[in-house]
Design a protein around this motif. Structure first.
Motif, PDB file in Angstrom:
ATOM      1  N   MET A 149      36.229  13.038  34.910  1.00  0.00           N
ATOM      2  CA  MET A 149      36.571  13.860  33.750  1.00  0.00           C
ATOM      3  C   MET A 149      35.823  13.346  32.528  1.00  0.00           C
ATOM      4  N   HIS A 150      34.981  14.193  31.960  1.00  0.00           N
ATOM      5  CA  HIS A 150      34.175  13.821  30.799  1.00  0.00           C
ATOM      6  C   HIS A 150      34.662  14.588  29.571  1.00  0.00           C
ATOM      7  N   VAL A 151      34.958  13.860  28.489  1.00  0.00           N
ATOM      8  CA  VAL A 151      35.385  14.486  27.241  1.00  0.00           C
ATOM      9  C   VAL A 151      34.170  14.661  26.337  1.00  0.00           C
ATOM     10  N   SER A 152      33.848  15.897  26.015  1.00  0.00           N
ATOM     11  CA  SER A 152      32.688  16.215  25.187  1.00  0.00           C
ATOM     12  C   SER A 152      33.177  16.751  23.835  1.00  0.00           C
ATOM     13  N   THR A 153      32.477  17.690  23.261  1.00  0.00           N
ATOM     14  CA  THR A 153      32.905  18.352  22.017  1.00  0.00           C
ATOM     15  C   THR A 153      32.536  19.822  22.075  1.00  0.00           C
ATOM     16  N   ALA A 154      33.371  20.654  21.504  1.00  0.00           N
ATOM     17  CA  ALA A 154      33.114  22.106  21.482  1.00  0.00           C
ATOM     18  C   ALA A 154      31.886  22.442  20.648  1.00  0.00           C
ATOM     19  N   TYR A 155      31.444  21.492  19.810  1.00  0.00           N
ATOM     20  CA  TYR A 155      30.299  21.742  18.934  1.00  0.00           C
ATOM     21  C   TYR A 155      28.980  21.267  19.529  1.00  0.00           C
ATOM     22  N   ALA A 156      28.990  20.879  20.802  1.00  0.00           N
ATOM     23  CA  ALA A 156      27.757  20.402  21.432  1.00  0.00           C
ATOM     24  C   ALA A 156      26.646  21.444  21.347  1.00  0.00           C
ATOM     25  N   TYR A 157      27.015  22.704  21.356  1.00  0.00           N
ATOM     26  CA  TYR A 157      26.023  23.791  21.287  1.00  0.00           C
ATOM     27  C   TYR A 157      26.303  24.664  20.062  1.00  0.00           C
ATOM     28  N   CYS A 158      26.567  24.006  18.928  1.00  0.00           N
ATOM     29  CA  CYS A 158      26.933  24.748  17.719  1.00  0.00           C
ATOM     30  C   CYS A 158      25.750  25.514  17.138  1.00  0.00           C
ATOM     31  N   ASN A 159      24.565  25.356  17.726  1.00  0.00           N
ATOM     32  CA  ASN A 159      23.416  26.191  17.326  1.00  0.00           C
ATOM     33  C   ASN A 159      23.564  27.615  17.865  1.00  0.00           C
ATOM     34  N   ARG A 160      24.565  27.822  18.742  1.00  0.00           N
ATOM     35  CA  ARG A 160      24.917  29.158  19.230  1.00  0.00           C
ATOM     36  C   ARG A 160      26.202  29.603  18.535  1.00  0.00           C
ATOM     37  N   LYS A 161      26.316  30.882  18.271  1.00  0.00           N
ATOM     38  CA  LYS A 161      27.534  31.392  17.646  1.00  0.00           C
ATOM     39  C   LYS A 161      28.616  31.740  18.665  1.00  0.00           C
ATOM     40  N   HIS A 162      28.193  32.101  19.889  1.00  0.00           N
ATOM     41  CA  HIS A 162      29.139  32.410  20.966  1.00  0.00           C
ATOM     42  C   HIS A 162      28.893  31.403  22.086  1.00  0.00           C
ATOM     43  N   ILE A 163      29.912  30.626  22.422  1.00  0.00           N
ATOM     44  CA  ILE A 163      29.736  29.505  23.349  1.00  0.00           C
ATOM     45  C   ILE A 163      30.608  29.722  24.584  1.00  0.00           C
ATOM     46  N   GLU A 164      29.962  29.843  25.711  1.00  0.00           N
ATOM     47  CA  GLU A 164      30.661  30.029  26.985  1.00  0.00           C
ATOM     48  C   GLU A 164      31.071  28.672  27.567  1.00  0.00           C
ATOM     49  N   GLU A 165      31.863  28.725  28.628  1.00  0.00           N
ATOM     50  CA  GLU A 165      32.297  27.495  29.296  1.00  0.00           C
ATOM     51  C   GLU A 165      31.291  27.116  30.392  1.00  0.00           C
ATOM     52  N   VAL A 166      30.073  26.834  29.946  1.00  0.00           N
ATOM     53  CA  VAL A 166      28.991  26.421  30.845  1.00  0.00           C
ATOM     54  C   VAL A 166      28.213  25.310  30.151  1.00  0.00           C
ATOM     55  N   VAL A 167      27.439  24.573  30.938  1.00  0.00           N
ATOM     56  CA  VAL A 167      26.541  23.557  30.384  1.00  0.00           C
ATOM     57  C   VAL A 167      25.196  24.222  30.143  1.00  0.00           C
ATOM     58  N   TYR A 168      24.786  24.277  28.891  1.00  0.00           N
ATOM     59  CA  TYR A 168      23.521  24.915  28.524  1.00  0.00           C
ATOM     60  C   TYR A 168      22.360  23.926  28.693  1.00  0.00           C
ATOM     61  N   PRO A 169      21.136  24.439  28.779  1.00  0.00           N
ATOM     62  CA  PRO A 169      19.965  23.549  28.837  1.00  0.00           C
ATOM     63  C   PRO A 169      19.933  22.634  27.614  1.00  0.00           C
ATOM     64  N   PRO A 170      19.527  21.369  27.783  1.00  0.00           N
ATOM     65  CA  PRO A 170      19.550  20.406  26.681  1.00  0.00           C
ATOM     66  C   PRO A 170      18.404  20.660  25.701  1.00  0.00           C
ATOM     67  N   PRO A 171      18.535  20.181  24.466  1.00  0.00           N
ATOM     68  CA  PRO A 171      17.451  20.348  23.491  1.00  0.00           C
ATOM     69  C   PRO A 171      16.195  19.566  23.859  1.00  0.00           C
ATOM     70  N   VAL A 172      16.360  18.515  24.684  1.00  0.00           N
ATOM     71  CA  VAL A 172      15.227  17.713  25.141  1.00  0.00           C
ATOM     72  C   VAL A 172      15.653  17.041  26.448  1.00  0.00           C
ATOM     73  N   ASP A 173      14.702  16.669  27.280  1.00  0.00           N
ATOM     74  CA  ASP A 173      15.017  15.971  28.525  1.00  0.00           C
ATOM     75  C   ASP A 173      15.569  14.581  28.179  1.00  0.00           C
ATOM     76  N   PRO A 174      16.829  14.276  28.516  1.00  0.00           N
ATOM     77  CA  PRO A 174      17.415  12.985  28.152  1.00  0.00           C
ATOM     78  C   PRO A 174      16.604  11.786  28.651  1.00  0.00           C
ATOM     79  N   LYS A 175      16.062  11.885  29.870  1.00  0.00           N
ATOM     80  CA  LYS A 175      15.286  10.760  30.417  1.00  0.00           C
ATOM     81  C   LYS A 175      14.060  10.479  29.567  1.00  0.00           C
ATOM     82  N   LYS A 176      13.361  11.537  29.158  1.00  0.00           N
ATOM     83  CA  LYS A 176      12.163  11.358  28.328  1.00  0.00           C
ATOM     84  C   LYS A 176      12.515  10.762  26.968  1.00  0.00           C
ATOM     85  N   LEU A 177      13.627  11.206  26.405  1.00  0.00           N
ATOM     86  CA  LEU A 177      14.047  10.667  25.113  1.00  0.00           C
ATOM     87  C   LEU A 177      14.412   9.187  25.242  1.00  0.00           C
TER      88      LEU A 177
END
Length: 515
Positions: A149-177
């Motif tokens: 169980m991972h606790v995140s935040t509802a604002y993780a994708y606040c660049n969208r106005k309508h946020i579904e209950e899905v994991v969206y593509p990340p702003p950058v590849d975490p491994k590369k960062l």
């Protein structure tokens, strides 16, 4: 299906973030409402000369656990403090502790995160992304793990106005960062941070979005669920109404408003204040882990734990109820009478900042210096403005979150679990909640006794009289300096006074005729 307490019976739970606000409440609720849980391993680091065991003991001795102590005096026997540093390689676990965790853990609740909005990118990535990744690697080795169980935040994708209950593509590849941050110096990291986070407001939001993607990709073979709370506030009902223990988020602003220090704030009266009580977040997390553990869904389950779409409440209403509560039940030694003006106008905001924040703070510091005391109000105002700056993005915008999974989860609970693990925010009465929240900041954050209310009310009346006296002197000065010296100003003044007198006379005559 088995009930939630039955599911947790005999289970071993691993909890991160137990020293944080959310983690504490989750630990208390789990032990109180699922008394037959076997053990709870809490990962805690040494801090300020305290061992993990001492830190956990300090938490357990707090008021939050009073109810649990009464109902189950032996609850401490179920808690195992494990020395761990989430930012270190392999979580800095000893081989012995690692073996115990791998062999025994059934459920993981990952609540640990840095919640500082102004955290530098390197540190935010280290705790919110890399630590999550390492915990997943550890989870993959666990022999009896049922749910992550991972606790995140509802604002993780606040660049969208309508946020579904899905994991969206990340702003950058975490491994590369992560790889890039290894060779970059701090100066370069700070320079590129604004470009990296783009249309997200801070590094916290940015790294929580990356963490979700890491959980989805690296934990593909695990049974994963993600809970996304919005702005987490004081408790609604459990273990008692209004419990809060920190100045984070709106709590600090509520206190500043109650003290009369906060007078203006950049916010939209009509923007949704998506506050969610901490006990609702905890109940959702415990129920979501139960659902995933019992049903083993094929896909990752995401739950938007929010209130805006279900039981809307606006920042203008928040301001009204906060001020009303603190006028009835004032904080001790208030600086001024509570009164806050919300505005979205840039020029008006800066005008009120200068007039109602900086000028009084400057004058008060002069008074403190003259009386031989150390000036402090300007420093307080500066800290307050920083907090307001971080929050104004959330007080000026609104989002729409899909909550289908939360509604499904609520419908899956049996009648008893619906009462014990209440997640139905439609039942939340906002005026009562805000009053309890404000009183919680008074009792549990500021440690003010309710017996001090009469003196606090007397002090507030004194401040009101001082204000009336100051305004009277100001009017007299304006009269003497401007009006009394100009025939035109006197004529205008007499005209306004006569007009008011005629209006009052007409109103009185109308009232007499009516009766």
């Amino acid at each position: 299906m088995v009930s939630i307490p039955e599911y947790y019976e005999g289970k071993n739970v691993l909890l991160t973030g137990a020293t944080g606000f959310l983690g504490k409440v989750l630990l208390e609720k789990l032990l109180r409402s699922c008394p037959k849980v076997n053990l709870v391993y809490v990962l805690v680091r040494q801090k300020a000369g305290q061992t993990p065991q001492e830190r956990v003991e300090e938490i357990l001795s707090g008021k939050l656990f009073d109810r649990l102590r009464d109902e189950n005096p032996d609850f401490k026997e179920k808690i195992v403090a494990i020395n761990s540093e989430l930012t270190q390689p392999k979580l800095a676990l000893s081989e012995e502790d690692k073996e115990i965790i791998i062999d025994s853990t059934n459920i993981i609740f990952h609540c640990a995160a840095t919640v500082r909005f102004n955290e530098n990118l390197r540190d935010a990535v280290q705790l919110n992304v890399i630590a999550t990744r390492q915990l997943i690697f550890l989870a993959q080795q666990m022999k009896n793990l049922e749910v992550f169980m991972h606790v995140s935040t509802a604002y993780a994708y606040c660049n969208r106005k309508h946020i579904e209950e899905v994991v969206y593509p990340p702003p950058v590849d975490p491994k590369k960062l992560i790889d890039s941050l290894e060779w970059m110096d701090d100066g370069l990291v700070n320079d590129i941070t604004p470009k990296l986070i783009g249309d997200r407001p801070n590094t916290y939001i940015y790294t929580k979005a990356l963490a979700e993607y890491v959980v989805q990709q690296e934990g593909a073979k695990l049974n994963v669920a993600i809970v996304r709370p919005s702005i987490v506030g004081a408790s609604w009902k459990e273990p008692f109404p209004g419990w809060i223990d920190n100045f984070n988020g709106p709590s600090g602003l509520f206190i500043a408003a109650g003290k009369g220090i906060l007078r203006t704030m950049r916010a939209s009266n009509n923007a949704l204040a998506d506050l969610v009580p901490v006990d609702v977040v905890v109940n959702t997390s415990l129920a979501a882990a139960w659902y995933s553990g019992v049903n083993r869904p094929r896909n990752i389950m995401v739950y938007n734990c929010t209130t805006g779409s279900t039981n809307p409440f606006h920042w203008g209403e928040v301001e009204y109820h906060v001020i009303s509560t603190f006028k009835r039940n004032p904080l001790e030694q208030a600086f001024r009478r509570p009164n806050v003006n919300l505005t979205s106008n840039h020029l008006l905001y800066h005008y009120w900042i200068a007039v109602s924040h900086k000028a009084p703070a400057f004058l008060y510091d002069i008074y403190l210096r003259m009386t031989g005391r150390s000036p402090r109000m300007m420093k307080t105002i500066t800290r307050l403005h920083k907090a307001m700056m971080f929050l104004e993005y959330f007080t000026s915008n609104s989002w729409v979150w899909n909550t289908d999974n939360v509604n499904m989860l609520m419908n899956q609970l049996n009648p008893e679990d619906k009462k014990t693990f209440n997640i139905d925010v439609r039942q939340l009465h906002w005026a009562e909640y805000i009053e309890n929240y404000c009183m919680g900041t008074k009792k549990y954050v500021l440690n003010e006794e309710m017996s001090g209310l009469p003196a606090a009310r007397k002090h507030l009346n004194k401040l009101r009289n001082i204000r009336y006296g100051f305004n009277t002197i100001l009017v007299i000065l304006i009269w003497r300096i401007f009006i009394a010296r100009s025939q035109m100003a006197r004529n205008i003044w007499y005209f306004v006074v006569s007009l008011c007198y005629k209006f009052l006379s007409y109103f009185r005559a109308s009232s007499t005729m009516r009766y």
